[in-house]
Scaffold this motif. Structure first.
Motif: not given
Length: 516
Positions: A349-367
């Motif tokens: 499980e690539q937790v580090g990558e999934e967290v980064y992907i989730s951060m940018v997917n959930k961003a609404e204004r900037y990331c």
């Protein structure tokens, strides 16, 4: 003694043994491929067709096996091409590097340790502002969300070091330190002076470092020297010169725990260049955080996991674990939520990558992201590009002066695909930017050890902290804004079509980047 070089770790014994086999296997495989090609063109013309079809069938069977694996296509395609182009060499290298023969044994040891440790973490609390990221981290890494934890952000590594020295001097029960690299010079010697004083005061001190990461910084007597002054020391994957050159899995974590109440993590190791005592690549940009409160328990578990898994025989008793992980007198009524977590290459499980992907997917204004290397999968590149297309201001900061020029060329080869889709790329002109962090919408942030590259995301033991609505999130945002002012933006330069030869070289570099 507990874990010095005189008591070689189980990890080291196994890897040394495996390293000899791998080195011999690699050399023989390359020679066999050369001999095979020579024989095909000289002696075995009449059997060439049979031999050719036999090797093709075997290669295709392995390719089908690789294709069936639950991995991203970015990780599979280079192996498939290499095996089909050079069957003997490709197959040999895949078994040498692509499959880690020690991984299953390693995983069993870590599972045994985790079974004893993770029960102390509990369920934590719900994070109403985590946008599903906290739930993912807890479910797939085991680390819960905490309240009542103070977070202080350091925009320079030297500020973190000064704070650590102050807190270390006040330790009463125990000090745990785990770092990828330690250099036995001024920065570390300041720390060691404090550690020795604490040992004399009856404080238990443990130091754990990665042997590969510390090459060139310390010699083989370093661990013995620490043991001689009462500092317990273990080394992750001790490297026997010329033998263990094919080890993929390194300990890239950076953790300090003091009395189970105070913890530090971030991008910086304990070497002079990180604190700008020396300047091998211009100025050095690194960051970190200090946490005080309940969330320190997760950092303690991360340290104890590596410490205990590195020895098959000498592990902490239940009594010791209960002491290290007991409830302490924590701060109250702290704002926001914090979730320290660790990432392991052993669980699939690539937790580090999934967290980064989730951060940018959930961003609404900037990331925004800051990373020393940019060598990413198609999935992460797609997430960054898609966020930009839907109107999110996506920016990435990389170094202006590289520490490894070949890797820097690979990093820049990923600029085009991102810049063409509106992702803004900045290079920090004063020097080498080693920080690993992200921030989104003034609400979410991460800070830790995880680079945006294959080694961090797939091969190394890493750690990070996910934060929501703590004051430190805004401090991180402010540091990004200041950093942008010190950067050159190269988005426009890399958003245009380059020449065909340049594009071809980029494609080749990106194709085989994950093998670096």
């Amino acid at each position: 003694m507990d874990g010095g070089l005189e008591v070689e770790t189980y990890e080291g014994k196994q890897k040394s043994k495996n390293g000899i086999k791998r080195l011999i296997f690699s050399v023989l495989s390359i020679l066999l491929q050369v001999v095979f090609l020579v024989l095909i063109f000289t002696r075995l013309n009449e059997y060439a067709s049979i031999i050719d079809w036999t090797t093709r069938v075997l290669a295709i069977l392995l390719v089908l096996f690789i294709y069936s694996q639950n991995q991203t296509a970015t990780m599979k395609v280079p192996w498939i091409i290499l095996i089909l182009a050079f069957p003997i060499l490709g197959v040999a290298l895949y078994f040498l590097v692509g499959l880690n023969g020690g991984t299953k044994k390693m995983k069993r040891r870590y599972d045994e340790v985790d079974e004893k440790l993770f029960k102390y973490l509990g369920e934590g609390v719900k994070n109403p502002d985590g946008r599903g990221i906290s739930e993912y981290i807890h479910k797939y890494s085991g680390y819960p969300v905490y309240e009542n934890t103070e977070v202080k952000y350091f925009d320079e590594a030297i500020k973190g070091l000064d704070s650590q020295l102050h807190d270390l001097a006040l330790a009463k029960d125990f000090i745990f330190m785990e770092y990828h690299a330690i250099e036995d010079k001024e920065a570390w010697q300041k720390i060691q002076t404090v550690l020795e004083e604490r040992v004399k005061a009856g404080v238990e001190v443990r130091v754990f470092y990665d042997d590969m990461g510390s090459i060139g910084f310390v010699n083989m007597s370093f661990a013995k020297k620490l043991e001689a002054v009462g500092i317990k020391c273990r080394v992750f994957n001790p490297l026997m010169p010329g033998l263990n050159m094919f080890l993929n899995n390194r300990d890239h974590r950076k953790i300090t725990v003091i009395d189970g109440k105070i913890g530090y993590t971030g991008g910086y190791n304990l070497a002079n260049e990180y604190f700008n005592f020396t300047h091998p690549y211009g100025e050095w940009k690194d960051t970190g955080i200090r946490i005080c409160g309940q969330a320190v328990r997760s950092l303690t578990v991360s340290f104890l996991e590596m410490w205990n898994a590195s020895s098959k025989e000498e592990r902490d008793s239940e009594e010791n674990l209960a002491f290290y992980l007991k409830d302490r007198n924590y701060p109250k009524n702290c704002a926001g939520y914090i979730q320290p977590y660790a990432d392991s290459p052993l669980d699939g499980e690539q937790v580090g990558e999934e967290v980064y992907i989730s951060m940018v997917n959930k961003a609404e204004r900037y990331c925004y992201f800051m990373t020393p290397y940019l060598i990413i999968t198609d999935e992460l590149a797609h997430a960054l590009s898609l966020a930009s297309k839907r109107g999110v201001d996506v920016r990435i900061v990389t170094p202006g002066i590289p520490d490894k020029k070949p890797i820097y060329r690979v990093t820049r080869s990923f600029y085009n695909v991102l810049a063409e889709n509106g992702v803004r790329i900045f290079e920090w002109t004063p020097g080498f930017c080693h920080a690993k962090m992200s921030v989104a919408d003034d609400r979410l942030a991460t800070c830790g050890t995880i680079n945006l590259d294959y080694r961090s995301l797939y091969h190394h033991f890493e750690n990070g902290c996910f934060m929501t609505d703590v004051p430190a999130v805004l401090s991180i945002k402010e540091d990004f804004d200041e950093t942008f002012r010190q950067c050159r933006e190269v988005t426009e330069k890399y958003s245009v079509k380059w020449s065909a030869p340049h594009r071809l070289s980029q494609m080749i570099m990106r194709l085989f980047a994950q093998l670096l």
